[in-house]
Structures are given as C-alpha cells and as structure tokens.
Design an enzyme around this catalytic site. Structure first.
Site, PDB file in Angstrom:
ATOM      1  N   TRP A 102     -31.188  45.510  86.751  1.00  0.00           N
ATOM      2  CA  TRP A 102     -32.265  46.052  87.607  1.00  0.00           C
ATOM      3  C   TRP A 102     -33.123  44.940  88.178  1.00  0.00           C
ATOM      4  CZ3 TRP A 102     -31.398  50.284  89.881  1.00  0.00           C
ATOM      5  CH2 TRP A 102     -30.652  51.295  89.249  1.00  0.00           C
ATOM      6  N   ASP A 176     -41.590  46.994  87.197  1.00  0.00           N
ATOM      7  CA  ASP A 176     -40.688  48.143  87.287  1.00  0.00           C
ATOM      8  C   ASP A 176     -40.626  48.768  85.894  1.00  0.00           C
ATOM      9  OD1 ASP A 176     -38.622  49.945  87.414  1.00  0.00           O
ATOM     10  OD2 ASP A 176     -37.125  48.538  88.198  1.00  0.00           O
ATOM     11  N   LYS A 200     -36.390  59.412  84.580  1.00  0.00           N
ATOM     12  CA  LYS A 200     -36.162  59.030  83.186  1.00  0.00           C
ATOM     13  C   LYS A 200     -37.233  59.616  82.267  1.00  0.00           C
ATOM     14  CE  LYS A 200     -33.429  55.649  85.133  1.00  0.00           C
ATOM     15  NZ  LYS A 200     -33.413  54.562  86.084  1.00  0.00           N
TER      16      LYS A 200
HETATM   17  C1  LIG Z   1     -33.114  53.863  87.157  1.00  0.00           C
HETATM   18  C2  LIG Z   1     -33.809  52.599  87.437  1.00  0.00           C
HETATM   19  C3  LIG Z   1     -34.101  52.177  88.758  1.00  0.00           C
HETATM   20  C4  LIG Z   1     -33.626  52.935  89.979  1.00  0.00           C
HETATM   21  O1  LIG Z   1     -34.257  54.107  90.155  1.00  0.00           O
HETATM   22  P1  LIG Z   1     -33.928  54.991  91.453  1.00  0.00           P
HETATM   23  O2  LIG Z   1     -34.961  56.040  91.343  1.00  0.00           O
HETATM   24  O3  LIG Z   1     -32.525  55.479  91.279  1.00  0.00           O
HETATM   25  O4  LIG Z   1     -34.072  54.142  92.632  1.00  0.00           O
HETATM   26  C5  LIG Z   1     -34.805  51.019  88.927  1.00  0.00           C
HETATM   27  N1  LIG Z   1     -35.202  50.282  87.874  1.00  0.00           N
HETATM   28  C6  LIG Z   1     -34.931  50.642  86.603  1.00  0.00           C
HETATM   29  C7  LIG Z   1     -35.419  49.793  85.473  1.00  0.00           C
HETATM   30  C8  LIG Z   1     -34.225  51.811  86.351  1.00  0.00           C
HETATM   31  O5  LIG Z   1     -33.960  52.178  85.088  1.00  0.00           O
END
Ligand SMILES: *Cc1c(COP(=O)(O)O)cnc(C)c1O
Length: 364
Positions: A102, A176, A200
């Site tokens: 990521w 993030d 999530k």
């Molecule tokens: C799932 C995830 C993303 C991407 O999320 P989207 O909503 O699919 O763009 C980005 N960063 C991390 C750490 C993730 O787990």
C-alpha cells in the site's frame, strides 16, 4: 440463516447489531416511508443522519475542532493522488516511508505529481518488518511525510517508536489508516491528515474518510479536479455533488455501535486480546507459522502459512465449510490471512483456533 465469521480483508464483516438495525430501517426510516437510500441528500431528514454521523465520528476519535472531517468518494486510493495535489506542487519534495504494497501504491501515484523521497524501504515488495529507524533518510524540505500505519497484505503495523520518529521531524504527517482506523486510540493532533477507505473498519466500500487539519486546506494546485479538492468538500459539508448517502448512513450506525460498545478504548483492549490469542496459537503450533517481526505484528490482519502449502486448498475448503470465510491470503503474499477488524467478535477467533487445531491434528 446464520451468519458466518468472515475474515475478509475488505470489504469486511460489519457488526451484526448494525446490520440488524439497518434491516429494521431498510424500507422505512424513522416513519418517513422511505429508505435512507431513497432520500434527497439535501432533505432535512438526510441532513440529520449526516450530522449525527459526523458528530459520532468526532466523538469516537476525539477529533479536535480545528480539524475538518470529509467524506469522499473513490476510496483510499483516490487520495493517493489527492494528497500531493492538495499539498504540493510538481517541483516540491515529499517524504514517504515504504512498508509494503500500500505504501508502494501511494508512492507510485504521488510520483506522478511531485518528487517523492522514499525515507526507507521498497527493496522488497512484501517486507516482514519496518525498516530500521537508523536507516531512515528524511529530506530537509519535505512538504509532508506519508506513512501507511498498517500494511493490510502482510499484517505489518507501525509501532509507537516509528510514529515518534516520524512526528519528531516536525513536518505535517499524513497517514493511510485504511485498515487500522478506530482499532486503537490515537492522538489526532499529531497528524495533519488521516485517511481511510471505509470497507475495513467503518462501513461499506466506496467511501473514504478524510480528517484534515484546517491549515492544510486552501493549498490545492490550480488544476486539481474539483472533486479531489479538500477545501471544496470542507466548504460544502462533503455535498458538492451527491454523496454516497447509504454508505454514510451505515458508517454512522457503525460509529454509534462503537460508542455503545465502550468506545475505541474498549475496542482496542478486545482487539489486542483477539490478535494475541491467534498469534499465540500460531507460535505454539508447529503446523502454522507467521513471518512478521513479532513486535510489529498487526492487530488487524494476521497472516500465517501452513508448513505444507500443498494443504492450502484443503484448508480453505474445510474452513469455508466450517463457516470461517475468506481466509485466503493476498495473492502477492500467499498463505492465509485472517482479517480481524473491530466487527469480528472474539468468538470468531476462538472458532478459528478450534478449526486450525483440528486441521493440524487431521493432517499431522
Ligand atoms: C484497502 C486499502 C487501501 C485501498 O482502499 P480503496 O478504498 O480500495 O481505495 C489503501 N490503503 C490500505 C492500507 C488499505 O488497506
């Protein structure tokens, strides 16, 4: 019909109480004769849903008044471009720590819009530990520092010592937190901007939450698309265009659920217990193993391998039959992964361990 324990990394399981509440209000919200899904986003009824949702989020995360909360389409990935567009010019330098897939995606996208200095990492696609702090190379003039607080694919989570080393630079810190937001208490004041895809720990997919300090607004470069400009969202209560209304509503039910279950502080205790139970069993067993540095293991995504990977398909088939869903690891990392976000009850972990023990016995 009974609900299974769903270990999907995302979209992930939501609390049963939330799903039941949504079900009970599905056709008729609050005697309006409509579903929330069918309401105008400008209506008084919907605005009350939206305001309550934001108020609950602020309470749950103790978000200070000098931060805006934005609800943006396009998931976390759209912010990979949004961040440099809102905070840097093409010729500026920005610092990114690379701890896995990521981080790499965020770096790749930001590199299209500005100069990215990688503080450390990136030699391996799926590192099993955070690069040693002594090797970190910050740039003097970075506009901001970007981190991914939990790498979802490997299950590698930044620890306090890493965060302290980042904060000590005195630069705006962008995180993030897609896969560990609200999993434990954090001090929002330490961050300039926090973002997370909802699917999530928050609610349905398609929505991203952005928590941004007010002084980070108003710097977007002139060619930033309107719908990527944080200031536009801030000035329009995230309703410059039609928002993901039903996703907001469901996220609101989740925030309310967090409040009524004792808040993030309580949830963090449960999360730590859930994760340590599972890691402890994996460590004790000689049938399963986890490759992540022990002190940097994620509370949210627990990866593990079977000693004999020829049994992987059988493991997945039998676990599914036992009501333990989506345990297959990400294809980039292989093996298994149990994502155990806030909504996964401790009974789900217990059931998984019982299954893993039996599977190990049967295949010894
Ligand atoms: C799932 C995830 C993303 C991407 O999320 P989207 O909503 O699919 O763009 C980005 N960063 C991390 C750490 C993730 O787990």
């Amino acid at each position: 019909m009974s609900r299974a324990f769903n270990f999907s990394a995302g979209p992930a399981m939501l609390p049963e109480a939330v799903m039941r509440k949504a079900e009970s209000e599905f056709l008729d919200w609050n005697n309006t004769g409509m579903s929330v899904m069918e309401m105008s986003h400008r209506s008084k009824e919907y605005m009350s849903v939206a305001h309550q949702m934001e108020a609950d989020l602020r309470e749950v995360m103790a978000i200070p008044d000098n931060y805006k909360v934005l609800f943006i389409h396009g998931g976390a990935s759209l912010q990979f471009a949004g961040i440099p567009m809102n905070l840097a010019e093409q010729g500026d330098t920005v610092d990114y720590l690379n701890t896995g897939v990521w981080s790499t995606k965020a770096i790749k996208e930001a590199s299209r819009y500005t100069n990215v200095n990688v503080i450390a990492g990136g030699q391996e696609a799926n590192p099993t530990e955070v690069p040693d702090i002594s090797e970190w190379q910050f740039s003097d003039d970075a506009k901001y520092i970007h981190i991914c607080s939990n790498e979802t694919i490997t299950g590698l989570e930044l620890q306090d010592e890493h965060l302290e080393a980042i904060f000590s630079q005195g630069k705006p810190v962008i995180a993030d937190m897609s896969s560990n937001i609200m999993s434990r208490e954090i001090d929002v004041n330490k961050y300039a901007m926090i973002y997370a895809g909802a699917q999530k720990n928050i609610g349905p997919a398609g929505l991203a939450i952005v928590i941004v300090r007010e002084d980070m607004l108003g710097h977007a470069r002139s060619n930033t698309p309107t719908l990527l400009n944080w200031e536009i969202y801030a000035n329009n209560e995230s309703m410059f265009n039609t928002p993901a209304t039903y996703a907001w509503y469901l996220a609101g039910l989740v925030f309310d659920w967090i409040k009524t279950t004792g808040g993030v502080k309580h949830i963090a205790t449960v999360n730590q217990k859930k994760a340590s139970k599972l890691y402890q069993y994996i460590d004790e067993s000689d049938f399963y193993s986890n490759s992540i540095k022990v002190s940097e293991r994620s509370w949210m995504n627990v990866t593990f391998n079977l000693k004999n990977s020829d049994l992987d398909a059988e493991f997945l088939e039998q676990s599914k039959a036992a009501g333990l869903l989506s345990l297959k690891g990400h294809k980039a990392f292989g093996g298994m992964r149990a994502s155990i976000y806030n909504a996964m009850p401790e009974e789900g972990i217990d059931a998984l361990i019982v299954f893993m023990k039996q599977f190990a016995l049967d295949n010894a």
